[in-house]
Design a protein around this motif. Structure first.
Motif, PDB file in Angstrom:
ATOM      1  N   PRO A 110       0.808  -1.240   0.000  1.00 43.67           N
ATOM      2  CA  PRO A 110       0.000   0.000   0.000  1.00 43.67           C
ATOM      3  C   PRO A 110       0.839   1.289   0.000  1.00 43.67           C
ATOM      4  N   TRP A 111       2.142   1.188   0.181  1.00 40.63           N
ATOM      5  CA  TRP A 111       2.953   2.393   0.389  1.00 40.63           C
ATOM      6  C   TRP A 111       2.911   3.395  -0.760  1.00 40.63           C
ATOM      7  N   PRO A 112       3.107   3.007  -2.026  1.00 43.15           N
ATOM      8  CA  PRO A 112       3.094   4.021  -3.090  1.00 43.15           C
ATOM      9  C   PRO A 112       1.778   4.795  -3.160  1.00 43.15           C
ATOM     10  N   ALA A 113       0.642   4.100  -3.085  1.00 43.76           N
ATOM     11  CA  ALA A 113      -0.654   4.778  -3.147  1.00 43.76           C
ATOM     12  C   ALA A 113      -0.865   5.671  -1.928  1.00 43.76           C
ATOM     13  N   GLY A 114      -0.285   5.288  -0.808  1.00 41.96           N
ATOM     14  CA  GLY A 114      -0.401   6.108   0.396  1.00 41.96           C
ATOM     15  C   GLY A 114       0.251   7.471   0.258  1.00 41.96           C
ATOM     16  N   LEU A 115       1.183   7.583  -0.675  1.00 45.77           N
ATOM     17  CA  LEU A 115       1.868   8.861  -0.895  1.00 45.77           C
ATOM     18  C   LEU A 115       1.015   9.859  -1.662  1.00 45.77           C
ATOM     19  N   LEU A 116      -0.118   9.428  -2.200  1.00 47.32           N
ATOM     20  CA  LEU A 116      -0.970  10.325  -2.982  1.00 47.32           C
ATOM     21  C   LEU A 116      -1.620  11.407  -2.127  1.00 47.32           C
ATOM     22  N   ASP A 117      -1.542  11.254  -0.817  1.00 45.65           N
ATOM     23  CA  ASP A 117      -2.066  12.290   0.076  1.00 45.65           C
ATOM     24  C   ASP A 117      -1.101  13.464   0.213  1.00 45.65           C
ATOM     25  N   ARG A 118       0.135  13.283  -0.239  1.00 44.29           N
ATOM     26  CA  ARG A 118       1.145  14.343  -0.109  1.00 44.29           C
ATOM     27  C   ARG A 118       0.871  15.476  -1.095  1.00 44.29           C
ATOM     28  N   THR A 119       1.252  16.673  -0.700  1.00 41.94           N
ATOM     29  CA  THR A 119       1.116  17.834  -1.586  1.00 41.94           C
ATOM     30  C   THR A 119       2.470  18.324  -2.084  1.00 41.94           C
ATOM     31  N   VAL A 120       3.537  17.676  -1.636  1.00 41.95           N
ATOM     32  CA  VAL A 120       4.893  18.000  -2.105  1.00 41.95           C
ATOM     33  C   VAL A 120       5.612  16.690  -2.397  1.00 41.95           C
ATOM     34  N   ARG A 121       6.732  16.789  -3.088  1.00 40.53           N
ATOM     35  CA  ARG A 121       7.497  15.601  -3.446  1.00 40.53           C
ATOM     36  C   ARG A 121       7.916  14.814  -2.206  1.00 40.53           C
ATOM     37  N   ALA A 122       7.810  13.473  -2.294  1.00 38.70           N
ATOM     38  CA  ALA A 122       8.226  12.588  -1.214  1.00 38.70           C
ATOM     39  C   ALA A 122       9.708  12.274  -1.374  1.00 38.70           C
ATOM     40  N   ASN A 123      10.528  12.785  -0.473  1.00 37.49           N
ATOM     41  CA  ASN A 123      11.974  12.609  -0.588  1.00 37.49           C
ATOM     42  C   ASN A 123      12.403  11.155  -0.440  1.00 37.49           C
ATOM     43  N   GLU A 124      11.563  10.322   0.173  1.00 38.15           N
ATOM     44  CA  GLU A 124      11.931   8.923   0.357  1.00 38.15           C
ATOM     45  C   GLU A 124      11.730   8.089  -0.909  1.00 38.15           C
ATOM     46  N   VAL A 125      11.144   8.683  -1.949  1.00 38.18           N
ATOM     47  CA  VAL A 125      10.981   7.991  -3.231  1.00 38.18           C
ATOM     48  C   VAL A 125      12.236   8.189  -4.065  1.00 38.18           C
ATOM     49  N   THR A 126      12.863   7.087  -4.453  1.00 36.10           N
ATOM     50  CA  THR A 126      14.055   7.145  -5.292  1.00 36.10           C
ATOM     51  C   THR A 126      13.653   7.202  -6.761  1.00 36.10           C
ATOM     52  N   VAL A 127      14.257   8.120  -7.510  1.00 39.15           N
ATOM     53  CA  VAL A 127      14.015   8.209  -8.951  1.00 39.15           C
ATOM     54  C   VAL A 127      14.832   7.124  -9.642  1.00 39.15           C
ATOM     55  N   ALA A 128      14.162   6.226 -10.356  1.00 40.37           N
ATOM     56  CA  ALA A 128      14.857   5.135 -11.044  1.00 40.37           C
ATOM     57  C   ALA A 128      15.765   5.711 -12.133  1.00 40.37           C
ATOM     58  N   PRO A 129      16.894   5.065 -12.417  1.00 37.15           N
ATOM     59  CA  PRO A 129      17.816   5.552 -13.447  1.00 37.15           C
ATOM     60  C   PRO A 129      17.165   5.672 -14.813  1.00 37.15           C
ATOM     61  N   ALA A 130      17.706   6.583 -15.620  1.00 34.94           N
ATOM     62  CA  ALA A 130      17.082   6.927 -16.904  1.00 34.94           C
ATOM     63  C   ALA A 130      17.161   5.812 -17.927  1.00 34.94           C
ATOM     64  N   GLN A 131      18.217   4.997 -17.913  1.00 38.41           N
ATOM     65  CA  GLN A 131      18.457   4.108 -19.053  1.00 38.41           C
ATOM     66  C   GLN A 131      17.386   3.050 -19.265  1.00 38.41           C
ATOM     67  N   GLY A 132      16.576   2.766 -18.244  1.00 35.12           N
ATOM     68  CA  GLY A 132      15.534   1.758 -18.413  1.00 35.12           C
ATOM     69  C   GLY A 132      14.260   2.267 -19.049  1.00 35.12           C
ATOM     70  N   LEU A 133      14.163   3.587 -19.262  1.00 34.43           N
ATOM     71  CA  LEU A 133      12.898   4.200 -19.680  1.00 34.43           C
ATOM     72  C   LEU A 133      12.876   4.538 -21.166  1.00 34.43           C
TER      73      LEU A 133
END
Length: 266
Positions: A215-238
């Protein structure tokens, strides 16, 4: 003129022109000017970040009528001789003035590729694939993904941009494991804010390897600012794989008007 473009983003500093940096738009515009003499208003469906790839990018540009008439038959072949190997114009077509590659788009679809093989990424695919050091639970990642579908404020997953909305509508978010073991996330939405897809992937990978509960990712939808604990995945996979548009000319302007309206969840 509509251009359907593909590129390997590894050696580009993203799409948008930046002084002193090699960018897709910079390279493409230079060769379009060489062939057509002048261009105006190179506009893209989605500005990809540094290192992000595309097989289905779309842009539009205004060119003189005479230049188009003289080059339309061989423009793609001519550009193939001039452009570097890591960017290609696959199709060039005349479109009405109401077509806007950015605002007329109905949706953008991305794919993100990850391998959790113990030996890492195949050397021939390492530029387009993220090697993950821990086994990933496909079922848990799909469970967490399903909870993010629909229209929400994705501020927790977006880089802050002044006066820009972070409300987006995700119509598809699912993972599959291909026969070679590679996991592929398909993410489709009407639009994305900066770093949103890679932030979503980063959160879901944390679920997949057991560091975070489903449930953790969906739980972050209540935030109004960026969640610093979320790591941005590296670009090469996208990779941006597709952009969808209305099927007829009247739909271009109508869709653009809707897109330009600032959205609210109220």
């Amino acid at each position: 003129m509509r251009l359907d473009v593909a590129y390997d983003g590894t050696d580009f500093s993203g799409w948008a022109v930046q002084p002193g940096r090699r960018t897709v738009a910079g390279v493409l515009a230079a060769e379009l000017v060489r062939v057509l003499g002048e261009i105006e208003g190179l506009t893209v469906a989605g500005r990809t970040d540094a290192g992000v790839h595309a097989t289905g990018q779309v842009c539009h540009v205004d060119v003189p009528v005479a230049a188009w008439a003289g080059r339309s038959g061989n423009l793609v072949r001519r550009l193939a001789r001039l452009l570097p190997p890591d960017v290609r114009v696959r199709v060039a077509t005349e479109v009405p003035a109401s077509f806007d590659a950015r605002f007329s788009a109905l949706s953008r679809r991305y794919e993100y590729r990850v391998t959790d093989a113990s030996w890492g990424a195949d050397p021939l695919r390492s530029r387009y694939l993220l090697a993950w050091p821990r086994p990933l639970d496909l079922a848990a990642m799909n469970d967490a993904s399903a909870r993010l579908l629909g229209e929400h404020d994705f501020a927790a997953f977006c880089r802050r941009k002044e006066n820009a909305t972070t409300i987006r509508a995700i119509s598809q978010l699912a993972w599959r494991r291909e026969p070679d073991g590679v996991l592929v996330a398909t993410v489709q939405a009407d639009a994305f804010c900066q770093a949103m897809v890679r932030s979503l992937v980063g959160a879901l990978l944390a679920v997949g390897d057991g560091r975070r509960p489903v449930p953790w990712p969906a739980g972050l939808l209540d935030r109004t600012v960026r969640a610093n604990e979320v790591t941005v995945a590296p670009a090469q996979g996208l990779t941006l794989v597709a952009v969808e548009y209305p099927g007829s000319e009247p739909g271009y302007a109508a869709r653009a008007e809707i897109t330009r309206n600032r959205r609210s969840l109220l």
